[in-house]
Design an enzyme around this catalytic site. Structure first.
Site, PDB file in Angstrom:
ATOM      1  N   GLY A  72      41.404  46.647  75.292  1.00 36.55           N
ATOM      2  CA  GLY A  72      41.624  45.204  75.344  1.00 36.55           C
ATOM      3  C   GLY A  72      42.323  44.778  76.618  1.00 36.55           C
ATOM      4  O   GLY A  72      42.537  43.596  76.854  1.00 36.55           O
ATOM      5  N   GLY A 111      51.666  46.249  56.983  1.00 40.33           N
ATOM      6  CA  GLY A 111      52.724  46.699  57.895  1.00 40.33           C
ATOM      7  C   GLY A 111      53.215  45.500  58.685  1.00 40.33           C
ATOM      8  O   GLY A 111      53.561  45.604  59.863  1.00 40.33           O
ATOM      9  N   HIS A 138      43.268  56.748  75.337  1.00 38.68           N
ATOM     10  CA  HIS A 138      43.178  55.703  76.363  1.00 38.68           C
ATOM     11  C   HIS A 138      42.416  56.175  77.606  1.00 38.68           C
ATOM     12  O   HIS A 138      41.469  55.542  78.057  1.00 38.68           O
ATOM     13  CB  HIS A 138      44.575  55.246  76.797  1.00 38.68           C
ATOM     14  CG  HIS A 138      45.462  54.807  75.659  1.00 38.68           C
ATOM     15  ND1 HIS A 138      44.987  54.184  74.555  1.00 38.68           N
ATOM     16  CD2 HIS A 138      46.809  54.904  75.490  1.00 38.68           C
ATOM     17  CE1 HIS A 138      45.997  53.904  73.733  1.00 38.68           C
ATOM     18  NE2 HIS A 138      47.119  54.349  74.284  1.00 38.68           N
TER      19      HIS A 138
END
Ligand code: BG6
Length: 857
Positions: A272, A97, A332
């Site tokens: 991250g 991708g 998240h």
């Protein structure tokens, strides 16, 4: 000794001089490290580096004094190599991708950063951009993306340009479509590794493709593109990882059949983000200060928030299927929650320990109910969906673009502490943070101006992991000065300077110890580095993923048919989306606002109905929407209890198990502070013949959803004795008789004040099933019975005993009960066929409680 021939690309000299970390020229690693004969520089093993390349040759020949310098460099590098053994070998990174948005926006930059950080330390790299796009077109797009890569501020521009040039030459586009394409890729990698005398360290496949493509790609990699023995394979997967528990399980099973768990890196890019990646290290480095604070005695609440100003325009085909809970909360915000709530492992650098502790945190999450959440949708959303997805003008979406959810944890550390998760599109500001607000126990007797500045115990006390944006504009860790001075690694976090007056969470910045990263780094760059280093704790394991879906799926199901509150978007939202909690319930602070556009379809809204009272089988019927019904039933039970205690000094309540009463138990546990629990005896209507701690046990359900939250004296709780002499419901243990005697001894005339029953789809009630040879009539008060569905062995109050009660209530909920509700409304007294039809208290009252789904279908 170095071999005589050593091809070097132009610019190699500068590179050798500039890269000094971790030691002088460390990692400018010739093949000496691997004990090979040829001496290609591992950090620069670009394809054009082969000695046939005239460009390379030109560069090589033109460098004056080259051999002398090179000899020194190689020998010094050899030392560096010895220090960096684990980083040796050739790493191929295949970005699937490669021409897509994510790749353009973040992934290529992250790979470039990896190259900047690692190439000098030893490994050699090749980067393969892959997609379905035909080669020429793909090459063109990729070239543009690579050209636009930016250099980090801390690398000198000239030097960075050099490295960028190398990176571009190491990166090639290829069309990857068929299994043969994967085979060719594998052969090319092998050929290159052999040609350059390298050893293959591993291959990283980054799936930046839609999940429907995962299975095919996974199979092709597995069958045709695995590295040889001794080299690792890492596959990196991007969300969505399913849509709900069953789809996540299916996807996990598909991937699990081709990849090992340790080979899979599921990305949650929030892990991250610098402030979030700092949560565990912060908790670890400040263990002493936090030891006594990080618990329910001191924490008032935790807020985990991601507010966005953007809307879903241009992405509605994805968004319409997912909505904010699946898009942000399930992944998240839940990950953040576990970082805050998990027990801190002894060694926070052990991935295994971190992941294990995370999983334990999931297990402590209390199940969500519909009333745990509020949902909204920005007003323009439906129109965007209509135009992007070509829907008719009558279409109105129910997908939430805003959600607030209240979560509780059932463990000793966090019991009673509200965790508020909130996210939404089209809100008034873009900001993300985790705020741990502490209870304030101090009272300052002097007037405010005599408080001791920022150190005053009377000011709010909080720790904030500021993810980014907002007024502060950067990631940060904030600790109220009246808490403690935190320790953060000075190499990566520095104290924030300036803007002391900026107010954040009710305090000026000067009232915090405030730290921000020395070097801001994009989340993807951090995660790509963690993938390279095999740091699995920054990724989602299959177990954690499924645990998260297990937690969220029931709420998603219960919201599926809800119409979210509409909001105009941006600052115009005013207080429309403010919410507040009470007990375990969350609600918008403002009462139902006027809908700005009509709700979808013709489905009636809860507010269209009042609680309906009628009759059913000649007894009173209370019918309502589920939540109202439960509230009404709980109120009625409390009133009955208060009445019984007033008259007799005690209240004998017999409760059924199963799923319908769970909401009732929770309602009683959280919303009824004046319930006379101290004078209440709790009995079981029926029980499965399993140990009391078994999740299938009715007593266990009662314990989980009610007993552990209220104060019923221990000696007033009467579980059924299904487990005597370490046997389950053995006739000879006479458990049923034991229970009957206990009832006779404590309950006057065996007449319970209230019996709560349910009704099965076959017309059973308690554990009295159609055609049951026991319990439908006769003397015994308590009987052993058989259920057609497992667990088969049961103990149950008999119909005659139930009918002695002063009051019997039957709670019937859910669409599945619709048919039996209709049927039983018509049948006479036929307990053999439909035991429920035999419920008719001798002198007490019978009341039916049905939700509209059961009653109206
Ligand atoms: C993504 C969501 O995971 O996170 C997006 O799919 C959302 O809808 C984005 O906008 C937010 O991430 P960030 O890094 O911009 O805060």
């Amino acid at each position: 000794m170095c071999p005589p021939e050593l091809p070097l690309p132009p610019g190699q000299k500068q590179r050798l001089e500039a890269h000094s970390a971790p030691g002088p020229l460390a990692g400018q690693c010739p093949q000496l490290c691997g004990g090979q004969q040829s001496c290609a520089f591992k950090g620069t093993s670009v394809t054009p580096m082969s000695s046939e390349d005239p460009e390379v040759q030109r560069g090589y020949i033109r460098l004056p004094g080259f051999w002398k310098m090179l000899t020194v460099a190689v020998c010094m590098a050899f030392l560096g190599c010895l220090q960096a053994q684990e980083l040796q070998g050739h790493v191929s990174i295949i970005l699937l991708g490669a021409t897509g948005d994510l790749a353009k926006k973040y992934l290529w930059q992250g790979l470039f950063q990896l190259y900047l950080d690692e190439a000098a330390k030893g490994p050699s790299f090749s980067f393969h951009g892959a997609a379905l796009t035909p080669t020429e077109q793909g090459q063109e797009v990729m070239a543009k993306v690579l050209e636009s890569l930016s250099c980090p501020k801390d690398v000198a521009p000239g030097h960075c340009a050099n490295l960028k040039d190398q990176f571009q030459r190491l990166s090639q586009y290829r069309q990857l479509n068929t299994t043969e394409d994967y085979e060719t890729l594998s052969k090319d990698i092998e050929a290159r590794v052999q040609r350059e005398g390298l050893q293959e360290a591993g291959r990283i496949f980054y799936f930046s493709v839609p999940p429907f493509a995962y299975a095919d790609i996974a199979r092709s990699i597995n069958s045709s593109c695995r590295p040889g023995p001794g080299a690792w394979l890492r596959v990196v997967l991007e969300k969505p990882f399913g849509h709900d528990l069953p789809s996540a399980q299916q996807l996990a099973a598909e991937l699990g059949s081709v990849f090992q768990e340790e080979e899979m890196y599921r990305v949650d890019h929030y892990l991250g983000k610098q402030a979030l990646a700092q949560i565990l290290p912060f908790r670890d480095q400040n263990r002493k200060a936090l030891e006594g604070l990080w618990n329910r005695h001191h924490v008032e609440r935790v807020e985990i928030i991601v507010k966005e100003t953007v809307d879903a325009k241009g992405r509605t085909s994805f968004y319409e299927e997912y909505g904010v809970i699946r898009d942000i909360l399930q992944n998240h915000l839940t990950e953040i929650l576990t970082l805050v709530a998990m027990e801190l492992p002894h060694n926070v650098s052990s991935s295994q320990a971190v992941l294990q502790h995370k999983l334990q945190a999931f297990q402590a999450l209390r199940g969500l109910r519909r009333s745990s959440a509020v949902v909204g949708q920005y007003q323009a959303y439906s129109q965007q969906v209509r135009s992007e997805l070509h829907k008719p003008s009558s279409f109105h979406s129910r997908t939430p673009t805003f959600a607030g959810v209240l979560i509780h944890m059932d463990n000793l550390r966090w019991e009673g502490v509200p965790f508020l998760l909130m996210s939404g599109k089209a809100l008034d500001e873009r900001v993300g943070y985790v705020r741990v607000l502490f209870k304030n126990r101090a009272y300052c007797a002097q007037s405010e101006e005599r408080w001791a500045g920022a150190q005053s115990r009377c000011l709010p006390q909080q720790i904030v992991f500021h993810i980014g944006h907002g007024a502060l504009g950067s990631p940060a860790v904030l600790v109220s000065r009246n808490l403690f001075r935190p320790t953060l690694p000075s190499s990566s976090w520095k104290e924030v300077e300036g803007r002391p007056e900026l107010r954040l969470f009710g305090l000026p910045l000067s009232d915090y110890y405030a730290y921000s990263p020395v070097r801001e780094q994009d989340a993807y760059s951090t995660l790509i580095s963690h993938i390279f280093h095999g740091r699995k704790d920054s990724f989602i394991t299959t177990e954690n993923l499924l645990a998260s879906w297990l937690f969220w799926t029931p709420l998603l199901d219960s919201l599926a048919h809800e119409t979210p509150r509409l909001y105009p978007g941006g600052s115009e939202n005013g207080h429309l989306l403010d919410f507040e909690f009470s007990g375990s319930q969350l609600a918008f602070s403002l009462q139902q606002a006027e809908q700005l556009v009509p709700g979808p379809g013709a489905a009636p809204m809860p507010s269209d109905f009042q609680v309906l009272t009628a009759t059913y089988r000649d007894s009173p019927l209370v019918a309502a929407w589920p939540e109202e019904l439960i509230v009404k039933l709980a109120d009625d039970i409390e009133a009955t209890a208060a009445n019984a205690v007033r008259r007799f000094g005690q209240f004998h309540l017999a409760l059924s198990g199963g799923s319908s009463p769970v909401a009732l138990f929770q309602q009683l546990a959280t919303g009824h502070y004046s319930f006379p629990w101290a004078h209440t005896h709790l009995w079981l209507v029926d029980e499965r013949c399993v140990p009391l701690w078994d999740p299938e046990s009715n007593f266990q359900g009662l314990q989980t959803h009610l007993l552990q939250h209220v104060r019923v004296p221990y000696y007033n709780v009467h579980p059924m004795p299904v487990h005597l002499h370490q046997r389950l419901c053995a006739e000879e243990d006479q458990g049923a008789q034991v229970y009957a005697e206990e009832i006779s001894a404590l309950v006057t005339n065996g007449s319970f004040d209230l019996v709560l029953l349910g009704m099965g789809t076959d017309g059973h009630t308690a554990s009295l099933f159609p055609q049951s040879p026991t319990g439908l009539d006769g003397e015994p008060l308590v009987v052993l019975t058989e259920s057609p569905i497992g667990p088969h062995h049961r103990m149950s109050l008999s119909l005659p005993l139930i009918n002695r009660a002063r009051k019997v209530v039957v709670l019937v909920m859910g669409r599945l009960k619709r048919e039996i509700t209709m049927l039983v409304s018509r049948v006479g007294h036929e307990p053999k066929k439909w035991p429920i039809s035999g419920v008719l208290p001798d002198s007490g009252q019978l009341v039916w409680y049905m939700d509209y789904e059961a009653f109206l279908g």
